[in-house]
Scaffold this active site. Structure first.
Site, PDB file in Angstrom:
ATOM      1  N   LYS A 137     -12.967   9.946 -44.349  1.00 54.23           N
ATOM      2  CA  LYS A 137     -12.764   8.523 -44.635  1.00 54.23           C
ATOM      3  C   LYS A 137     -13.085   8.214 -46.093  1.00 54.23           C
ATOM      4  O   LYS A 137     -13.963   8.841 -46.699  1.00 54.23           O
ATOM      5  CB  LYS A 137     -13.645   7.693 -43.703  1.00 54.23           C
TER       6      LYS A 137
ATOM      7  N   SER B  29     -13.007   0.040 -38.766  1.00 56.84           N
ATOM      8  CA  SER B  29     -12.435   0.230 -40.081  1.00 56.84           C
ATOM      9  C   SER B  29     -11.927   1.645 -40.349  1.00 56.84           C
ATOM     10  O   SER B  29     -11.277   1.896 -41.364  1.00 56.84           O
ATOM     11  CB  SER B  29     -13.490  -0.113 -41.141  1.00 56.84           C
TER      12      SER B  29
ATOM     13  N   SER C 239     -16.703   0.887 -35.812  1.00 54.05           N
ATOM     14  CA  SER C 239     -15.586   1.301 -36.668  1.00 54.05           C
ATOM     15  C   SER C 239     -15.053   2.695 -36.407  1.00 54.05           C
ATOM     16  O   SER C 239     -14.027   3.082 -36.954  1.00 54.05           O
ATOM     17  CB  SER C 239     -15.997   1.190 -38.149  1.00 54.05           C
TER      18      SER C 239
END
Length: 538
Positions: free
Chosen positions: A109, A191, A215
Site C-alpha cells: 500500500k 482505504s 481499512s
C-alpha cells in the site's frame, strides 16, 4: 473523477521490450496467478513452477487489467523485477531459498515506506516523496525473498472507506463490470482498496494494507478475499505513515486464510524501533480437527439497521457451520457498541490533525509555488490547501476543533472514555483475560466467556462508485456509517479476520468477521481456516 494511468505503469511496453524472461519459464498446473501463496510455494518446492513464471503471470495481469482497475499507482522496474526473480530461481534450483516466500510477488500500500518506490499516500502533498527507509514489515518480507511489485492505490492518508478519496483517482472492484473513464464500476472498499483490487484481480499473490478503522477488512469483504488486522502492536508500525497513531496497524490481504498465517508468522516480530510494538506470548491453539470446547459469541448489538439480507444469511450460515464443527454458539452483549462509531470519528481526526501538521511545505512534502510571501502561515495555508484533498481537509478541521481548549473535555476526553467502555465490553465477554489490563486472580469469564466472536464485516456488498460519489457530495456521514461493524475491534486493538462467505443476488461477495481477545491472533487465524473450509464454494 477519472482513472489515471500512471506513467510508471506502462508495463506492457516495458514487458514486451524484455525478452530474456521467456527462456526461464516452465509449465505450471494452471495460470500461476490463480494460485494462493501456499499453492505457489507447494509448486515451487515440487519444481512445477519458478519465481520467474510467477512474476511473468503477474506482470501480464497488471498490463491487461490495471489500466481499468487503477489498483497499482507505481510499479517497479521490469528489469529489476526480472533480476530478482532470476536470483530466486537460482536459489530454489540449488535448494537454498531464503524462506518459503522466496520469489513470491507481493504488493504494498502507498502509505507503507519503501526505498525503491514512491510513498505518496495517494496525496498530492507527497507526490514526489521517496522514503529513505523500508518499513519494518517490508524489510522482513524482503529478507524472506519476497518480490515487491510496487505500490497500490488508497484513500488519501487512509481516510476513507471506498477508495474514491485518492489523488490518483478511484480504484475499481475487479468483480463486476469495470467501464473505463467514469464511475460506472463498484468500489473495492477503502482505504486499502488498491491492495484488495490487486489481490482479487490476481495481479499479485498478496498485499500489505493498513487498517485504522476497517481499512483492510472492508476491502476484503467487498472484493471476496481474506483480510486480517492483527492485535495493535503485533506488527511493527515503523515505516507506516501515521494517520491515527493509537489505531493504525499494518494488515494483510490474501486469497486464503493459510496465506495470511504464513505472512503473519513472518511479520509478528518485536521491533525495538517502534515504541508501540509489543512482545506478546501467544498460547498455541489446540484444535484437533474440530471445534469441540470452543465457544463462539454472537454480539446482539451487531444486528444493526441496514444489514442486507445477504449479509444476514452469510452470518447465519457461518454460525451454523461453526456449530457443525463442534463449537458452542451463544449470544453475547456488547452494550457500548453504539458508542464506537462516534468515538472513533472524534479520536481518529484528532490524532490525524496532529500527525499531518508536519506537512507544511517546509519540513515534508509539497511546497506551494503560488505563494511568494515570506510569512510562514501564508506558505502553510497555500501548501496545505493545494496538497490535501477534500476528505483529508475535512478530518483535519474536525480534529483541530475537538482538540481546542474549549472542546477538548467535551469531545476528545469523552470519546476516550467511551473507547475504554468499548474495550471493557470485549474483556467482559472473552474467556481469556486481556494481557494489557490488570486483573485479579484471573478472568471472571473463564467458565462462561467466549473464545471468539462472529460478526458481519460490512452492511452489504460493494456499492457502486457513482452512488458513493453522489452521497459523499451531499454528506460524508453515510460513508462513515459503513465502518460501524469494523471500528469496535480497532478501538479495542483486537485481532480481526474477514472471510468471504456468500454472495448477494447480483453475485457480489459478502463476508463475515472473526474477532479474538487481544494477543490471540493465531487462534483467530486457526479458527478462521476451519470456517473457510466449511464455506460453500461460490
Amino acid at each position: 473523477m477519472r482513472v489515471l494511468r500512471c506513467q510508471s505503469l506502462l508495463v506492457d511496453k516495458q514487458y514486451q521490450a524484455t525478452r530474456p524472461i521467456s527462456r526461464f519459464l516452465i509449465g505450471t498446473r494452471k495460470d500461476p496467478t490463480l494460485l494462493s501463496i501456499s499453492e505457489a510455494v507447494s509448486d515451487l518446492k515440487a519444481r512445477k513452477t519458478t519465481p520467474s513464471a510467477l512474476l511473468k503471470s503477474c506482470l501480464e495481469r497488471i498490463a491487461a487489467r490495471n489500466g481499468h482497475l487503477n489498483a497499482f499507482t507505481h510499479l517497479a522496474s521490469t528489469d529489476e523485477l526480472i533480476r530478482k526473480a532470476l536470483l530466486a530461481d537460482a536459489r530454489w534450483a540449488q535448494g537454498t531459498p531464503q524462506g518459503p516466500l522466496d520469489g513470491i510477488p507481493i504488493a504494498v500500500k502507498a502509505n507503507i515506506c519503501t526505498k525503491e518506490h514512491p510513498t505518496t499516500c495517494a496525496s498530492n502533498i507527497l507526490k514526489d516523496f521517496t522514503s529513505p527507509i523500508d518499513a519494518t514489515a517490508v524489510r522482513l518480507l524482503m529478507q524472506h525473498g519476497v518480490i515487491i511489485l510496487g505500490k497500490t492505490n488508497m484513500d488519501e492518508f487512509g481516510m476513507g472507506s471506498t477508495n474514491i478519496h485518492s489523488a490518483h483517482g478511484p480504484a475499481y472492484n475487479p468483480l463486476g463490470p469495470v467501464p473505463e473513464g467514469h464511475l460506472g464500476g463498484r468500489s473495492p472498499g477503502g482505504s486499502s482498496g488498491g491492495s484488495a483490487s490487486a489481490v482479487a484481480a490476481n495481479m499479485c499473490f498478496a498485499a500489505l494494507g493498513s487498517d485504522t478503522g476497517g481499512s483492510v477488512r472492508t476491502p476484503a469483504a467487498y472484493t471476496g478475499i481474506v483480510g486480517f488486522k492483527p492485535s495493535y502492536g503485533r506488527f511493527s508500525r515503523r515505516g507506516l505513515v501515521a494517520y491515527a497513531s493509537s489505531l493504525d496497524t499494518i494488515g494483510l490481504l490474501t486469497k486464503k486464510v493459510a496465506d495470511a498465517k504464513i505472512l503473519y508468522d513472518i511479520l509478528a516480530q518485536y521491533d525495538e524501533k517502534d515504541s508501540t510494538c509489543l512482545q506478546i506470548n501467544e498460547e498455541p491453539t489446540v484444535l484437533h480437527g474440530d471445534l469441540n470446547g470452543v465457544r463462539v459469541g454472537i454480539p446482539q448489538e451487531y444486528f444493526m439497521t441496514g444489514l442486507s439480507s445477504a449479509v444476514l444469511q452469510a452470518w447465519n450460515a457461518a454460525a451454523q457451520h461453526l456449530a457443525s464443527r463442534g463449537a458452542t454458539v451463544v449470544p453475547v452483549s456488547l452494550p457500548n457498541t453504539k458508542h464506537a462509531l462516534p468515538a472513533y470519528y472524534v479520536i481518529a481526526p484528532a490524532e490525524a490533525s496532529s500527525n499531518l501538521a508536519r506537512y507544511d511545505g517546509i519540513r515534508y512534502g509539497h511546497q506551494s509555488e503560488r505563494c511568494d510571501s515570506t510569512l510562514k502561515h501564508e506558505l502553510y495555508t497555500a501548501t496545505r490547501t493545494e496538497g490535501f484533498g477534500t476528505e483529508v481537509k475535512r478530518r483535519i478541521m474536525l480534529g483541530t476543533f475537538v482538540l481546542q481548549a474549549n472542546s477538548y473535555t467535551s469531545y476528545f476526553l469523552q470519546a476516550q472514555k467511551l473507547r475504554r467502555l468499548v474495550q471493557s465490553d470485549f474483556d467482559n465477554v472473552f474467556a481469556k483475560p486481556n494481557p494489557l489490563r490488570s486483573t485479579d486472580s484471573g478472568s471472571h469469564n473463564s467458565a462462561n466467556g467466549v473464545d471468539i466472536l462472529l460478526t458481519p464485516s460490512a452492511m452489504g456488498s460493494a456499492p457502486l462508485l457513482a452512488d458513493i460519489a453522489n452521497d459523499t457530495g451531499e454528506t460524508p456521514v453515510n460513508e462513515y456509517a459503513d465502518d460501524a461493524l469494523t471500528i469496535p475491534a480497532s478501538l479495542a486493538g483486537l485481532p480481526a479476520l474477514v472471510i468471504p462467505y456468500g454472495q448477494d443476488t447480483e453475485g457480489m461477495p459478502v463476508g463475515v468477521q472473526l474477532l479474538g481477545q487481544y494477543g490471540n491472533d493465531r487462534a483467530v487465524l486457526d479458527i478462521g481456516k476451519m470456517l473457510e473450509a466449511c464455506r460453500t464454494p461460490n
